[in-house]
Design a protein around this motif. Structure first.
Motif, PDB file in Angstrom:
ATOM      1  N   SER A 115     -21.348   6.475  20.223  1.00 58.74           N
ATOM      2  CA  SER A 115     -20.020   6.167  20.493  1.00 58.74           C
ATOM      3  C   SER A 115     -19.087   6.779  20.357  1.00 58.74           C
ATOM      4  O   SER A 115     -19.098   6.309  18.614  1.00 58.74           O
ATOM      5  CB  SER A 115     -20.930   4.811  21.624  1.00 58.74           C
TER       6      SER A 115
ATOM      7  N   VAL B 201     -12.594   3.761  22.191  1.00 59.79           N
ATOM      8  CA  VAL B 201     -11.038   4.274  22.991  1.00 59.79           C
ATOM      9  C   VAL B 201     -10.490   4.587  21.697  1.00 59.79           C
ATOM     10  O   VAL B 201     -10.012   4.932  21.544  1.00 59.79           O
ATOM     11  CB  VAL B 201     -12.067   3.782  24.064  1.00 59.79           C
TER      12      VAL B 201
ATOM     13  N   GLU C 120     -16.794   2.968  26.833  1.00 56.32           N
ATOM     14  CA  GLU C 120     -16.711   3.561  25.570  1.00 56.32           C
ATOM     15  C   GLU C 120     -16.767   4.360  25.873  1.00 56.32           C
ATOM     16  O   GLU C 120     -18.208   4.652  26.931  1.00 56.32           O
ATOM     17  CB  GLU C 120     -16.878   2.833  24.929  1.00 56.32           C
ATOM     18  N   LEU C 121     -16.495   6.245  25.705  1.00 55.22           N
ATOM     19  CA  LEU C 121     -16.756   7.363  25.689  1.00 55.22           C
ATOM     20  C   LEU C 121     -17.596   7.933  24.650  1.00 55.22           C
ATOM     21  O   LEU C 121     -17.591   6.876  23.631  1.00 55.22           O
ATOM     22  CB  LEU C 121     -15.961   7.964  25.366  1.00 55.22           C
TER      23      LEU C 121
ATOM     24  N   PHE D 111     -21.043   7.390  28.236  1.00 57.61           N
ATOM     25  CA  PHE D 111     -20.527   6.913  28.010  1.00 57.61           C
ATOM     26  C   PHE D 111     -21.663   5.357  27.886  1.00 57.61           C
ATOM     27  O   PHE D 111     -22.036   5.196  28.770  1.00 57.61           O
ATOM     28  CB  PHE D 111     -19.228   6.139  29.364  1.00 57.61           C
TER      29      PHE D 111
ATOM     30  N   GLU E 109     -12.210   9.002  35.421  1.00 51.45           N
ATOM     31  CA  GLU E 109     -12.169   7.141  35.178  1.00 51.45           C
ATOM     32  C   GLU E 109     -13.244   5.889  35.841  1.00 51.45           C
ATOM     33  O   GLU E 109     -13.660   6.975  36.726  1.00 51.45           O
ATOM     34  CB  GLU E 109     -10.595   7.123  36.704  1.00 51.45           C
TER      35      GLU E 109
ATOM     36  N   GLN F  41     -10.705   1.924  34.616  1.00 50.04           N
ATOM     37  CA  GLN F  41     -10.492   2.710  33.555  1.00 50.04           C
ATOM     38  C   GLN F  41     -10.277   4.111  33.325  1.00 50.04           C
ATOM     39  O   GLN F  41     -11.886   4.254  33.388  1.00 50.04           O
ATOM     40  CB  GLN F  41     -11.421   1.644  31.981  1.00 50.04           C
TER      41      GLN F  41
ATOM     42  N   LEU G 183     -10.982   6.616  31.040  1.00 53.77           N
ATOM     43  CA  LEU G 183     -11.223   8.016  29.281  1.00 53.77           C
ATOM     44  C   LEU G 183     -11.370   9.524  29.612  1.00 53.77           C
ATOM     45  O   LEU G 183     -10.703   9.992  30.308  1.00 53.77           O
ATOM     46  CB  LEU G 183     -12.955   7.492  29.363  1.00 53.77           C
ATOM     47  N   THR G 184     -10.769  10.037  28.276  1.00 54.15           N
ATOM     48  CA  THR G 184     -10.164  11.192  27.740  1.00 54.15           C
ATOM     49  C   THR G 184     -11.611  11.801  26.852  1.00 54.15           C
ATOM     50  O   THR G 184     -11.172  11.418  25.904  1.00 54.15           O
ATOM     51  CB  THR G 184      -8.734  11.141  26.625  1.00 54.15           C
TER      52      THR G 184
END
Length: 184
Positions: A30, A33, A47-48, A62, A147, A157, A159-160
């Motif tokens: 992991s 973020v 968390e990505l 994730f 998302e 949430q 995420l990128t």
């Protein structure tokens, strides 16, 4: 004059083999973020992970962390939406399960089950898609953001990912159910 083409071809083809099923990501994979992640009001933070890509198959893992002070129940599939660079919805077919995309990868195709997360515990899920472009009439589909809504009525949430979610012309993405992380 000797031509280097056969040797180059061998190196290119060597990268196209698959060594077997890809295991479910471990918690050590992991990526936070931010340096000091915040905890949403519902006590569940997404968390990505690191993701993986090979031969057109893309997988992004994730994690859902119980960052609250009380136990939390999760069951089923996370809500998933793809967003473009302006954070507008990208219209794609979201499949519950990854089988149609990945085939029989056992860890990603387990049925949903209820998991109770104590504070600090986590579960994982993946999204999977194929970057295949076979319809010249449709422009390629790309998304810059993912998302995730962890539970029904939960906090969405954004995420990128490290790189765009490049669906080609497939127009679909599969999402696994939340699964416990072995050894937690």
């Amino acid at each position: 004059m000797r031509r280097p083409y056969p040797l180059v071809l061998v190196f290119l083809l060597a990268g196209c083999t698959q060594a077997g099923p890809i295991p479910l990501p471990s918690p050590s994979a992991s990526v936070s973020v931010s340096a000091a992640p915040t905890c949403p009001a519902d006590g569940l933070r997404v968390e990505l992970g690191t993701g993986d890509a090979a031969a057109g198959l893309r997988v992004l893992d994730f994690f859902l962390v119980n960052c609250g002070t009380a136990a939390a129940k999760v069951n089923g599939y996370p809500g998933v939406r793809l967003l473009d660079e302006q954070r507008r919805n990208v219209s794609v077919n979201i499949l519950q399960g990854t089988y149609v995309i990945t085939g029989p990868v056992p860890d990603w195709n387990k049925p949903p089950r209820e998991v109770v997360l104590k504070p600090g515990e986590r579960v994982t899920a993946v999204v999977a898609w194929r970057s295949t472009y076979d319809n010249l009439a449709a422009p390629p589909v790309n998304a810059a953001f993912l998302e995730i809504t962890p539970t029904a009525g939960g906090t969405a949430q954004v995420l990128t990912p490290r790189s765009d979610i490049d669906l080609g012309s497939t127009g679909r993405i599969g999402v696994s159910s939340w699964q416990p992380i072995l050894g937690r």
